[in-house]
Design an enzyme around this catalytic site. Structure first.
Site, PDB file in Angstrom:
ATOM      1  N   ASP A 157      13.850 -25.999  22.534  1.00 38.61           N
ATOM      2  CA  ASP A 157      14.791 -26.486  21.510  1.00 38.61           C
ATOM      3  C   ASP A 157      16.211 -26.044  21.861  1.00 38.61           C
ATOM      4  O   ASP A 157      16.405 -25.103  22.625  1.00 38.61           O
ATOM      5  CB  ASP A 157      14.394 -26.013  20.109  1.00 38.61           C
ATOM      6  CG  ASP A 157      14.501 -24.498  19.938  1.00 38.61           C
ATOM      7  OD1 ASP A 157      14.158 -23.759  20.883  1.00 38.61           O
ATOM      8  OD2 ASP A 157      14.936 -24.047  18.861  1.00 38.61           O
ATOM      9  N   GLU A 160      13.134 -21.518  18.642  1.00 40.53           N
ATOM     10  CA  GLU A 160      13.857 -20.277  18.910  1.00 40.53           C
ATOM     11  C   GLU A 160      15.221 -20.285  18.252  1.00 40.53           C
ATOM     12  O   GLU A 160      15.656 -19.294  17.657  1.00 40.53           O
ATOM     13  CB  GLU A 160      13.988 -20.059  20.427  1.00 40.53           C
ATOM     14  CG  GLU A 160      14.315 -18.619  20.814  1.00 40.53           C
ATOM     15  CD  GLU A 160      15.778 -18.261  20.703  1.00 40.53           C
ATOM     16  OE1 GLU A 160      16.091 -17.073  20.603  1.00 40.53           O
ATOM     17  OE2 GLU A 160      16.635 -19.169  20.694  1.00 40.53           O
TER      18      GLU A 160
HETATM   19  N1  BES Z   1      19.185 -17.245  24.575  1.00 40.89           N
HETATM   20  C1  BES Z   1      19.708 -16.814  23.327  1.00 40.89           C
HETATM   21  C2  BES Z   1      19.715 -15.308  23.174  1.00 40.89           C
HETATM   22  C3  BES Z   1      20.658 -14.566  24.070  1.00 40.89           C
HETATM   23  C4  BES Z   1      21.911 -15.042  24.344  1.00 40.89           C
HETATM   24  C5  BES Z   1      20.270 -13.374  24.594  1.00 40.89           C
HETATM   25  C6  BES Z   1      22.749 -14.332  25.177  1.00 40.89           C
HETATM   26  C7  BES Z   1      21.105 -12.659  25.391  1.00 40.89           C
HETATM   27  C8  BES Z   1      22.351 -13.163  25.702  1.00 40.89           C
HETATM   28  C9  BES Z   1      18.890 -17.429  22.207  1.00 40.89           C
HETATM   29  O1  BES Z   1      18.602 -18.772  22.421  1.00 40.89           O
HETATM   30  C10 BES Z   1      19.693 -17.373  20.941  1.00 40.89           C
HETATM   31  O2  BES Z   1      20.696 -18.028  20.862  1.00 40.89           O
HETATM   32  N2  BES Z   1      19.222 -16.615  19.958  1.00 40.89           N
HETATM   33  C11 BES Z   1      19.854 -16.577  18.687  1.00 40.89           C
HETATM   34  C12 BES Z   1      18.953 -15.941  17.705  1.00 40.89           C
HETATM   35  C13 BES Z   1      18.057 -16.852  16.970  1.00 40.89           C
HETATM   36  C14 BES Z   1      17.214 -16.035  16.005  1.00 40.89           C
HETATM   37  C15 BES Z   1      18.760 -17.970  16.258  1.00 40.89           C
HETATM   38  C16 BES Z   1      21.063 -15.684  18.732  1.00 40.89           C
HETATM   39  O3  BES Z   1      21.101 -14.702  19.454  1.00 40.89           O
HETATM   40  O4  BES Z   1      21.985 -15.987  17.958  1.00 40.89           O
HETATM   41 MN    MN Z   2      17.948 -19.116  24.297  1.00 44.61          MN
HETATM   42 MN    MN Z   3      20.439 -19.935  21.889  1.00 41.30          MN
END
Ligand code: BES
Ligand code: MN
Ligand code: MN
Length: 454
Positions: free
Chosen positions: A87, A152
């Site tokens: 996604d 995610e």
């Molecule tokens: N891939 C990211 C997480 C990430 C980004 C880890 C940069 C380390 C460095 C992931 O897809 C993401 O965006 N996660 C969200 C959290 C989710 C619960 C909506 C985030 O970190 O905002």
């Molecule tokens: Mn991600």
């Molecule tokens: Mn992300």
């Protein structure tokens, strides 16, 4: 043909195949994209089969399906679970994209499009590495389980259920994830810590309906003004979060760890350039790297209400809204923090308004030692793929599944990111450096190959 020759021979076709996935607008937060989510899940399932995985399944959940596949024929060899997500975040604002978000385009050695870096491009690296191993050696050198989810970006809401119901099936000697970034260009990186995330929405209601601001203004509460006042009180002058108890359970990293993190080849100048603000602001007493990786934060993600259309409309709105999030670090407890945040916001509000407070999603922080021998294998593989020694970093982003797997199975979690901090994840003109995509396939194929000797 050996493994590396095989991977090199597939450069063009791999890239074309990745573009197919990028053309599917699998935006998880918007219900209008449900058919695209289904299409993306089917696409991933098909490619898992092509990579030689078996028992491929598109498992329905309360929200979006997750795709699972496995190959368990390497008797006596380790089993790894690879996790990623198909996604993506919404692409808006569309007018800020140089080329349309779901029409992948190569410019300057970079592949542009929503999901290139986060996370379709990185998932594809693993699919193609597995396929290369299978087609070069006839079978996979280790046992592999693959799980690619579709929620995610909305907080992995159904994942808890799936893990609970599939404990045995998900069991592995290690978790492998590529959904993070490299410290900077040319510096392969392994992430050993992530922040957790709580996401809240507040709705403030004043008058029972919108009112003429001339007839009523001066005597009635304005929910936007009140919301703005509350938000302004959530930080102090030193950019500390001004919520009582917020820092109570925060672990301060050891002197040794702080020293190591601050000595990384991290370039402040590059960071400032990426941010593009006239100046930075951050919690006093901590370096920028510490502010980003080991300190908790509170951010306002959106604020709206009242009239925002063209020209003037004189109105006292009935409602005002905000989306707020807190990034959490060890050992903050998401449930406890949510209570503190809600209690404090309610306390700051005057009696003139009502408040609906919702916790939209929640996720724990994660940090773990990197002493297990698998990390040496990762370093070697990255060195072969990138010609550089990898560094160990923490990051500020959140991946709910990593914490969950670590808590459930206590297995080593190897987070190898191929994105770059300035690749505009979640923003217009998201892209992935092709050099990292191609080197990533080689590094991951070698990594899986070398795990046979673990
Ligand atoms: N891939 C990211 C997480 C990430 C980004 C880890 C940069 C380390 C460095 C992931 O897809 C993401 O965006 N996660 C969200 C959290 C989710 C619960 C909506 C985030 O970190 O905002
Ligand atoms: Mn991600
Ligand atoms: Mn992300």
């Amino acid at each position: 043909m050996d493994l590396i020759e095989y991977i090199d021979s597939k450069r063009e076709s791999n890239l074309e195949e990745l573009k197919e996935l990028l053309r599917i607008p699998s935006v998880s937060t918007k219900s209008e994209h449900k058919p695209d989510i289904e299409r993306a899940a089917a696409w991933v399932a098909e490619k898992l089969r092509a990579a030689g995985l078996e028992n491929v399944e598109i498992a329905p959940t309360k929200m979006h399906p997750l795709v699972y596949g496995e190959s368990l024929h390497a008797l006596g060899k380790p089993t790894v679970l690879f996790y990623g997500h198909y996604d993506v975040q919404p692409a808006e604002p569309l007018d800020l994209w140089t080329s349309p978000p779901f029409e992948p385009a190569v410019r300057d050695g970079k592949l542009f499009g929503r999901g290139t870096a986060d996370d379709k491009g990185q998932v594809h690296i693993h699919l193609k590495a597995l396929e290369a191993l299978k087609n070069t050696f006839g079978s996979l050198p280790i046992n592999v389980k693959v799980m690619i989810e579709g929620e995610e970006e909305v907080g992995s809401v159904s994942l808890w259920d799936f893990v609970r119901q599939n404990r045995e099936r998900l069991k592995a000697d290690a978790l492998i994830v590529s959904d993070t970034a490299m410290l900077s260009k040319g510096v392969p990186s392994i992430t050993y810590g992530l922040r957790g995330l709580n996401y809240y929405q507040i709705e403030i209601t004043g008058p029972a309906q919108d009112l003429h601001s001339g007839i009523f203004g001066g005597a009635v509460p304005n929910p936007i003004t009140i919301l703005a006042e509350v938000i302004a009180k959530l930080h102090d002058r030193n950019f500390h979060v001004a919520i009582p108890g917020f820092y109570d359970d925060v672990t301060v990293p050891s002197r040794q760890e702080r020293k190591a993190l601050n000595a990384l080849p991290w370039k402040e100048k590059e960071f400032r350039k990426t941010v593009g603000a006239p100046a930075l602001s951050g919690e006093a007493g901590f370096s920028i790297v510490e502010q980003l990786w080991v300190r908790p934060t509170l951010e306002v993600n959106g604020i709206w209400g009242g009239y925002t259309g063209e020209g003037a409309k004189t109105v006292i709105p009935s409602k005002a809204y905000a989306k707020i999030s807190t990034r959490l670090v060890p050992d903050q407890d998401p449930a406890k923090i949510a209570k503190l945040v809600e209690r404090h916001i309610r306390k700051l509000l005057p009696k003139t308004v009502r408040c609906k407070f919702e916790l939209l999603s929640t996720g724990k922080p994660w940090v773990a030692p990197y002493t297990h021998p698998i990390f040496q294998k990762a370093i070697h593989a990255l060195e072969s793929g990138f010609g550089k020694k990898a560094v160990f970093i923490r990051e500020g982003g959140s991946i709910p599944f990593v914490t969950q797997m670590y808590d459930t199975f206590k297995v080593p979690c190897v987070l190898i990111g191929f994105g770059l901090p300035d690749e505009n994840a979640h923003a217009p003109d998201e892209h992935l450096l092709l050099e990292n995509y191609f080197a990533g396939i080689k590094a991951i194929a070698l990594f899986y190959q070398q795990l046979a000797a673990l």
